[in-house]
Design a protein around this motif. Structure first.
Motif, PDB file in Angstrom:
ATOM      1  N   ASP A  35       9.096  16.875  12.918  1.00  6.95           N
ATOM      2  CA  ASP A  35       8.079  16.325  12.023  1.00  6.95           C
ATOM      3  C   ASP A  35       6.800  17.144  12.128  1.00  6.95           C
ATOM      4  OD1 ASP A  35       5.726  14.788  13.629  1.00  6.95           O
ATOM      5  OD2 ASP A  35       7.604  14.621  14.752  1.00  6.95           O
ATOM      6  N   ILE A  36       6.017  17.090  11.083  1.00  8.33           N
ATOM      7  CA  ILE A  36       4.640  17.585  11.100  1.00  8.33           C
ATOM      8  C   ILE A  36       3.759  16.374  10.819  1.00  8.33           C
ATOM      9  CG2 ILE A  36       2.904  19.046   9.992  1.00  8.33           C
ATOM     10  CD1 ILE A  36       5.046  21.038   9.308  1.00  8.33           C
ATOM     11  N   ALA A  37       2.884  16.055  11.753  1.00 10.55           N
ATOM     12  CA  ALA A  37       1.986  14.906  11.617  1.00 10.55           C
ATOM     13  C   ALA A  37       2.757  13.620  11.343  1.00 10.55           C
ATOM     14  CB  ALA A  37       0.959  15.159  10.510  1.00 10.55           C
ATOM     15  N   GLY A  38       3.928  13.489  11.976  1.00 10.37           N
ATOM     16  CA  GLY A  38       4.731  12.281  11.843  1.00 10.37           C
ATOM     17  C   GLY A  38       5.666  12.260  10.651  1.00 10.37           C
ATOM     18  N   VAL A  39       5.560  13.235   9.748  1.00 11.28           N
ATOM     19  CA  VAL A  39       6.359  13.246   8.527  1.00 11.28           C
ATOM     20  C   VAL A  39       7.569  14.170   8.683  1.00 11.28           C
ATOM     21  CG1 VAL A  39       6.379  13.691   6.045  1.00 11.28           C
ATOM     22  CG2 VAL A  39       4.321  12.763   7.138  1.00 11.28           C
ATOM     23  N   ARG A  40       8.762  13.625   8.408  1.00 11.91           N
ATOM     24  CA  ARG A  40      10.006  14.389   8.435  1.00 11.91           C
ATOM     25  C   ARG A  40      10.558  14.520   7.023  1.00 11.91           C
ATOM     26  NH1 ARG A  40      10.974  10.407  12.010  1.00 11.91           N
ATOM     27  NH2 ARG A  40      12.609   9.578  10.640  1.00 11.91           N
ATOM     28  N   THR A  41      11.366  15.531   6.791  1.00 14.58           N
ATOM     29  CA  THR A  41      12.026  15.651   5.496  1.00 14.58           C
ATOM     30  C   THR A  41      12.995  14.486   5.334  1.00 14.58           C
ATOM     31  OG1 THR A  41      13.768  17.083   6.419  1.00 14.58           O
ATOM     32  CG2 THR A  41      11.831  18.179   5.458  1.00 14.58           C
ATOM     33  N   GLY A  42      13.179  14.064   4.091  1.00 17.97           N
ATOM     34  CA  GLY A  42      14.070  12.946   3.803  1.00 17.97           C
ATOM     35  C   GLY A  42      13.370  11.601   3.769  1.00 17.97           C
ATOM     36  N   MET A  43      12.144  11.514   4.303  1.00 15.79           N
ATOM     37  CA  MET A  43      11.400  10.256   4.244  1.00 15.79           C
ATOM     38  C   MET A  43      11.071   9.905   2.792  1.00 15.79           C
ATOM     39  SD  MET A  43       8.555  10.270   7.294  1.00 15.79           S
ATOM     40  CE  MET A  43       8.942   9.652   8.935  1.00 15.79           C
ATOM     41  N   SER A  44      10.932   8.620   2.511  1.00 17.59           N
ATOM     42  CA  SER A  44      10.482   8.190   1.191  1.00 17.59           C
ATOM     43  C   SER A  44       8.972   8.416   1.084  1.00 17.59           C
ATOM     44  CB  SER A  44      10.793   6.707   0.982  1.00 17.59           C
ATOM     45  OG  SER A  44       9.964   5.904   1.818  1.00 17.59           O
ATOM     46  N   TYR A  45       8.445   8.223  -0.114  1.00 14.46           N
ATOM     47  CA  TYR A  45       6.996   8.392  -0.319  1.00 14.46           C
ATOM     48  C   TYR A  45       6.213   7.435   0.585  1.00 14.46           C
ATOM     49  CZ  TYR A  45       2.578   9.091  -2.818  1.00 14.46           C
ATOM     50  OH  TYR A  45       1.279   9.391  -3.136  1.00 14.46           O
ATOM     51  N   ASP A  46       6.602   6.171   0.573  1.00 17.20           N
ATOM     52  CA  ASP A  46       5.875   5.170   1.363  1.00 17.20           C
ATOM     53  C   ASP A  46       6.010   5.434   2.866  1.00 17.20           C
ATOM     54  OD1 ASP A  46       5.037   3.905  -0.942  1.00 17.20           O
ATOM     55  OD2 ASP A  46       6.619   2.380  -0.907  1.00 17.20           O
ATOM     56  N   PRO A 101      21.791  11.068  -3.470  1.00 16.68           N
ATOM     57  CA  PRO A 101      22.101  10.086  -4.502  1.00 16.68           C
ATOM     58  C   PRO A 101      20.894   9.199  -4.830  1.00 16.68           C
ATOM     59  CG  PRO A 101      23.785  10.095  -2.768  1.00 16.68           C
ATOM     60  CD  PRO A 101      22.646  10.922  -2.277  1.00 16.68           C
ATOM     61  N   VAL A 102      20.864   8.730  -6.068  1.00 16.81           N
ATOM     62  CA  VAL A 102      19.739   7.945  -6.567  1.00 16.81           C
ATOM     63  C   VAL A 102      19.617   6.637  -5.786  1.00 16.81           C
ATOM     64  CG1 VAL A 102      18.811   6.732  -8.573  1.00 16.81           C
ATOM     65  CG2 VAL A 102      19.941   8.947  -8.866  1.00 16.81           C
ATOM     66  N   ASP A 103      18.391   6.330  -5.414  1.00 19.73           N
ATOM     67  CA  ASP A 103      18.080   5.075  -4.722  1.00 19.73           C
ATOM     68  C   ASP A 103      16.817   4.516  -5.375  1.00 19.73           C
ATOM     69  OD1 ASP A 103      17.275   3.021  -3.041  1.00 19.73           O
ATOM     70  OD2 ASP A 103      17.790   4.097  -1.197  1.00 19.73           O
ATOM     71  N   LYS A 104      16.980   3.464  -6.166  1.00 19.79           N
ATOM     72  CA  LYS A 104      15.842   2.923  -6.915  1.00 19.79           C
ATOM     73  C   LYS A 104      14.740   2.390  -5.998  1.00 19.79           C
ATOM     74  CE  LYS A 104      18.384   1.776 -11.125  1.00 19.79           C
ATOM     75  NZ  LYS A 104      18.789   0.704 -12.067  1.00 19.79           N
ATOM     76  N   ARG A 105      15.098   1.944  -4.806  1.00 23.90           N
ATOM     77  CA  ARG A 105      14.088   1.418  -3.878  1.00 23.90           C
ATOM     78  C   ARG A 105      13.339   2.540  -3.171  1.00 23.90           C
ATOM     79  NH1 ARG A 105      17.550  -2.287  -0.105  1.00 23.90           N
ATOM     80  NH2 ARG A 105      18.795  -0.364  -0.245  1.00 23.90           N
ATOM     81  N   ARG A 106      13.980   3.712  -3.038  1.00 27.08           N
ATOM     82  CA  ARG A 106      13.358   4.870  -2.381  1.00 27.08           C
ATOM     83  C   ARG A 106      13.606   6.091  -3.267  1.00 27.08           C
ATOM     84  NH1 ARG A 106      16.034   6.227   2.207  1.00 27.08           N
ATOM     85  NH2 ARG A 106      14.216   6.846   3.419  1.00 27.08           N
ATOM     86  N   PRO A 107      12.946   6.157  -4.421  1.00 25.06           N
ATOM     87  CA  PRO A 107      13.280   7.180  -5.420  1.00 25.06           C
ATOM     88  C   PRO A 107      12.923   8.608  -5.029  1.00 25.06           C
ATOM     89  CG  PRO A 107      11.331   5.965  -6.093  1.00 25.06           C
ATOM     90  CD  PRO A 107      11.883   5.259  -4.897  1.00 25.06           C
ATOM     91  N   LEU A 108      12.004   8.783  -4.073  1.00 29.73           N
ATOM     92  CA  LEU A 108      11.574  10.129  -3.692  1.00 29.73           C
ATOM     93  C   LEU A 108      11.976  10.447  -2.256  1.00 29.73           C
ATOM     94  CD1 LEU A 108       7.966  10.191  -5.226  1.00 29.73           C
ATOM     95  CD2 LEU A 108      10.032  11.291  -6.131  1.00 29.73           C
ATOM     96  N   ALA A 109      12.170  11.730  -1.987  1.00 26.27           N
ATOM     97  CA  ALA A 109      12.492  12.203  -0.638  1.00 26.27           C
ATOM     98  C   ALA A 109      11.595  13.389  -0.314  1.00 26.27           C
ATOM     99  CB  ALA A 109      13.958  12.618  -0.537  1.00 26.27           C
ATOM    100  N   VAL A 110      11.035  13.410   0.892  1.00 25.70           N
ATOM    101  CA  VAL A 110      10.206  14.545   1.324  1.00 25.70           C
ATOM    102  C   VAL A 110      11.088  15.788   1.395  1.00 25.70           C
ATOM    103  CG1 VAL A 110       8.855  15.546   3.202  1.00 25.70           C
ATOM    104  CG2 VAL A 110       8.625  13.104   2.647  1.00 25.70           C
ATOM    105  N   SER A 111      10.674  16.833   0.700  1.00 23.81           N
ATOM    106  CA  SER A 111      11.415  18.100   0.752  1.00 23.81           C
ATOM    107  C   SER A 111      10.648  19.171   1.525  1.00 23.81           C
ATOM    108  CB  SER A 111      11.697  18.608  -0.664  1.00 23.81           C
ATOM    109  OG  SER A 111      10.478  18.811  -1.382  1.00 23.81           O
ATOM    110  N   MET A 112       9.309  19.012   1.618  1.00 24.37           N
ATOM    111  CA  MET A 112       8.507  20.018   2.307  1.00 24.37           C
ATOM    112  C   MET A 112       7.202  19.404   2.808  1.00 24.37           C
ATOM    113  SD  MET A 112       7.374  23.806   0.970  1.00 24.37           S
ATOM    114  CE  MET A 112       6.668  23.188  -0.557  1.00 24.37           C
TER     115      MET A 112
END
Length: 200
Positions: A35-46, A101-112
């Motif tokens: 992680d960088i500053a607690g953020v990993r790839t694959g996390m949702s926006y929230d 795959p699409v997830d309406k509850r978590r529509p976004l994924a951290v890519s960078m």
């Protein structure tokens, strides 16, 4: 010298050679677990926003979302492509892809994720020291320009980590954590959505 002594020398030399070869093997690190500053790839926006806010000890409202969100090619709704945060010359940014795959509850994924300090020799040295303390020896050691961590590093340290895998890269005062799998998944999803069976 007896035959037994000669054999012992050969065995010891062989063990030393094996140890040196093993020591020379590049270190494998799954960058998706970093992680960088607690953020990993694959996390949702929230999830990413909450992790970053906790790390920097500020309210989530201190982060600036994408001011002009465009239509996401996966969800076909307007969603932010990124959010940013700046503090005392430090710049931090998190970028997203539509989750496949699409997830309406978590529509976004951290890519960078990017983290950058103002250029100075002292800041560059401090970044390298902090990275080694947090992530361990880089996969392309002893190379330092850049330092990279990845699961499948090249056996040639000069080659480092290829661009088709998740990797963490530190180049002086700029650190970048990226997993291209999310971009590749989005590209395949969009291409598949355009597929039409001929019926003439």
């Amino acid at each position: 010298m007896s035959r037994a002594s000669a054999a012992s020398i050969v065995i010891v030399a062989g063990m030393a050679l094996a140890a040196s070869v093993q020591a020379a093997q590049p270190r494998s690190v799954d960058a998706r677990t970093l992680d960088i500053a607690g953020v990993r790839t694959g996390m949702s926006y929230d999830e990413a926003l909450a992790a970053a806010a906790s790390h920097f000890k500020v309210a989530p409202g201190q982060f600036k979302p994408d001011p002009l969100p465009s239509e996401n090619p996966v969800t076909h709704t307007k969603l932010p492509d990124y959010f940013t945060y700046e503090q005392g010359g430090m710049r931090f940014a998190v970028y997203f892809e539509g989750r496949v795959p699409v997830d309406k509850r978590r529509p976004l994924a951290v890519s960078m994720v990017r983290y950058e300090l103002p250029w100075s020799q002292q800041n560059s040295q401090a970044m390298a020291e902090a990275a080694l303390a947090k992530y361990g020896v880089q996969s392309n050691a002893p190379n330092k320009l850049p330092m990279q961590w990845c699961e499948k590093p090249s056996p040639n340290p000069g080659m480092g980590c290829d661009s088709d895998q998740a990797r963490l890269t530190l180049s002086q005062v700029k650190m970048e954590l990226i997993d291209p799998a999310w971009t590749y998944a989005r590209i395949r999803f969009v291409e598949a959505s355009k597929t039409v069976k001929p019926a003439f």
